[in-house]
Design a protein around this motif. Structure first.
Motif, PDB file in Angstrom:
ATOM      1  N   UNK A 260      29.690  32.390  32.075  1.00  0.00           N
ATOM      2  CA  UNK A 260      28.995  33.593  31.774  1.00  0.00           C
ATOM      3  C   UNK A 260      28.693  33.764  30.598  1.00  0.00           C
ATOM      4  N   UNK A 261      28.918  32.817  29.520  1.00  0.00           N
ATOM      5  CA  UNK A 261      28.736  32.822  28.057  1.00  0.00           C
ATOM      6  C   UNK A 261      28.179  31.404  27.711  1.00  0.00           C
ATOM      7  N   UNK A 262      27.270  31.725  26.581  1.00  0.00           N
ATOM      8  CA  UNK A 262      26.765  30.551  25.759  1.00  0.00           C
ATOM      9  C   UNK A 262      28.027  29.856  25.287  1.00  0.00           C
ATOM     10  N   UNK A 263      28.052  28.639  24.917  1.00  0.00           N
ATOM     11  CA  UNK A 263      29.173  27.927  24.010  1.00  0.00           C
ATOM     12  C   UNK A 263      29.243  28.707  22.869  1.00  0.00           C
ATOM     13  N   UNK A 264      28.296  29.215  22.239  1.00  0.00           N
ATOM     14  CA  UNK A 264      28.613  29.740  20.896  1.00  0.00           C
ATOM     15  C   UNK A 264      29.115  31.089  20.845  1.00  0.00           C
ATOM     16  N   UNK A 265      28.790  31.760  21.894  1.00  0.00           N
ATOM     17  CA  UNK A 265      29.574  33.172  22.141  1.00  0.00           C
ATOM     18  C   UNK A 265      31.312  32.911  22.368  1.00  0.00           C
ATOM     19  N   UNK A 266      31.332  31.912  23.149  1.00  0.00           N
ATOM     20  CA  UNK A 266      32.882  31.206  23.529  1.00  0.00           C
ATOM     21  C   UNK A 266      33.517  31.077  21.991  1.00  0.00           C
ATOM     22  N   UNK A 267      32.780  30.552  21.067  1.00  0.00           N
ATOM     23  CA  UNK A 267      33.541  30.067  19.777  1.00  0.00           C
ATOM     24  C   UNK A 267      33.630  31.252  18.935  1.00  0.00           C
ATOM     25  N   UNK A 268      32.885  32.287  19.214  1.00  0.00           N
ATOM     26  CA  UNK A 268      32.768  33.535  18.449  1.00  0.00           C
ATOM     27  C   UNK A 268      34.085  34.361  19.143  1.00  0.00           C
ATOM     28  N   UNK A 269      34.211  34.411  20.442  1.00  0.00           N
ATOM     29  CA  UNK A 269      35.366  34.762  21.036  1.00  0.00           C
ATOM     30  C   UNK A 269      36.553  34.419  20.660  1.00  0.00           C
ATOM     31  N   UNK A 270      36.709  33.109  20.559  1.00  0.00           N
ATOM     32  CA  UNK A 270      37.915  32.271  20.329  1.00  0.00           C
ATOM     33  C   UNK A 270      38.331  32.757  18.647  1.00  0.00           C
ATOM     34  N   UNK A 271      37.373  32.699  17.923  1.00  0.00           N
ATOM     35  CA  UNK A 271      37.357  32.709  16.196  1.00  0.00           C
ATOM     36  C   UNK A 271      37.587  34.070  15.977  1.00  0.00           C
ATOM     37  N   UNK A 272      36.757  34.871  16.473  1.00  0.00           N
ATOM     38  CA  UNK A 272      37.186  36.284  15.763  1.00  0.00           C
ATOM     39  C   UNK A 272      37.554  37.386  16.560  1.00  0.00           C
ATOM     40  N   UNK A 273      37.368  37.336  18.026  1.00  0.00           N
ATOM     41  CA  UNK A 273      37.875  38.418  18.760  1.00  0.00           C
ATOM     42  C   UNK A 273      39.376  38.156  19.318  1.00  0.00           C
ATOM     43  N   UNK A 274      39.655  36.878  19.787  1.00  0.00           N
ATOM     44  CA  UNK A 274      40.997  36.579  20.220  1.00  0.00           C
ATOM     45  C   UNK A 274      42.058  37.023  19.272  1.00  0.00           C
TER      46      UNK A 274
ATOM     47  N   UNK B 208      42.406  38.896  17.057  1.00  0.00           N
ATOM     48  CA  UNK B 208      42.495  40.502  16.993  1.00  0.00           C
ATOM     49  C   UNK B 208      43.059  41.309  17.965  1.00  0.00           C
ATOM     50  N   UNK B 209      43.272  40.567  19.213  1.00  0.00           N
ATOM     51  CA  UNK B 209      43.706  41.023  20.358  1.00  0.00           C
ATOM     52  C   UNK B 209      45.265  41.074  20.377  1.00  0.00           C
ATOM     53  N   UNK B 210      45.545  42.088  21.279  1.00  0.00           N
ATOM     54  CA  UNK B 210      46.886  42.290  21.566  1.00  0.00           C
ATOM     55  C   UNK B 210      47.382  41.728  22.920  1.00  0.00           C
ATOM     56  N   UNK B 211      46.300  41.694  23.641  1.00  0.00           N
ATOM     57  CA  UNK B 211      46.580  41.051  25.114  1.00  0.00           C
ATOM     58  C   UNK B 211      45.242  40.514  25.810  1.00  0.00           C
ATOM     59  N   UNK B 212      45.264  39.301  26.154  1.00  0.00           N
ATOM     60  CA  UNK B 212      44.247  38.918  27.214  1.00  0.00           C
ATOM     61  C   UNK B 212      44.601  38.556  28.423  1.00  0.00           C
ATOM     62  N   UNK B 213      43.787  38.809  29.328  1.00  0.00           N
ATOM     63  CA  UNK B 213      43.870  38.596  30.712  1.00  0.00           C
ATOM     64  C   UNK B 213      43.056  37.469  31.522  1.00  0.00           C
TER      65      UNK B 213
ATOM     66  N   UNK C 286      50.118  31.345  21.988  1.00  0.00           N
ATOM     67  CA  UNK C 286      50.855  30.865  20.655  1.00  0.00           C
ATOM     68  C   UNK C 286      49.340  30.554  19.626  1.00  0.00           C
ATOM     69  N   UNK C 287      48.393  30.106  20.303  1.00  0.00           N
ATOM     70  CA  UNK C 287      46.982  29.956  19.749  1.00  0.00           C
ATOM     71  C   UNK C 287      46.379  31.060  19.047  1.00  0.00           C
ATOM     72  N   UNK C 288      46.495  32.400  19.782  1.00  0.00           N
ATOM     73  CA  UNK C 288      45.713  33.227  19.401  1.00  0.00           C
ATOM     74  C   UNK C 288      46.659  34.462  18.763  1.00  0.00           C
ATOM     75  N   UNK C 289      48.100  34.326  19.010  1.00  0.00           N
ATOM     76  CA  UNK C 289      48.756  35.289  18.672  1.00  0.00           C
ATOM     77  C   UNK C 289      48.743  36.587  19.248  1.00  0.00           C
ATOM     78  N   UNK C 290      48.594  36.486  20.880  1.00  0.00           N
ATOM     79  CA  UNK C 290      48.569  37.832  21.671  1.00  0.00           C
ATOM     80  C   UNK C 290      49.504  37.468  23.031  1.00  0.00           C
TER      81      UNK C 290
END
Length: 65
Positions: A9-23, A25-30, A59-63
């Protein structure tokens, strides 16, 4: 990110941005199982796999997962 059917549902570049920038900062991911497999680089087949993958992502993303 990834549909339950496995379709991307996302391009690979968007996945990189998600994992590097958004996750980090997240408290909870589902993530669904296909998303959890992408985020962890692991395969989920059993309940024990789910627990291992959740720990890996947390452990990887601190959430919470």
């Amino acid at each position: 990110m990834v549909a339950t059917s496995g379709s991307a549902l996302m391009r690979s570049g968007a996945v990189d941005a998600l994992t590097e920038k958004l996750l980090p900062l997240s408290v909870l991911v589902t993530p669904n199982i296909p998303e959890a497999e992408v985020l962890s680089g692991m395969t989920v087949r059993t309940k024990e796999d789910m627990l291992s993958v959740a720990k890996n992502i947390g452990d990887a993303y601190g959430c919470a997962v």
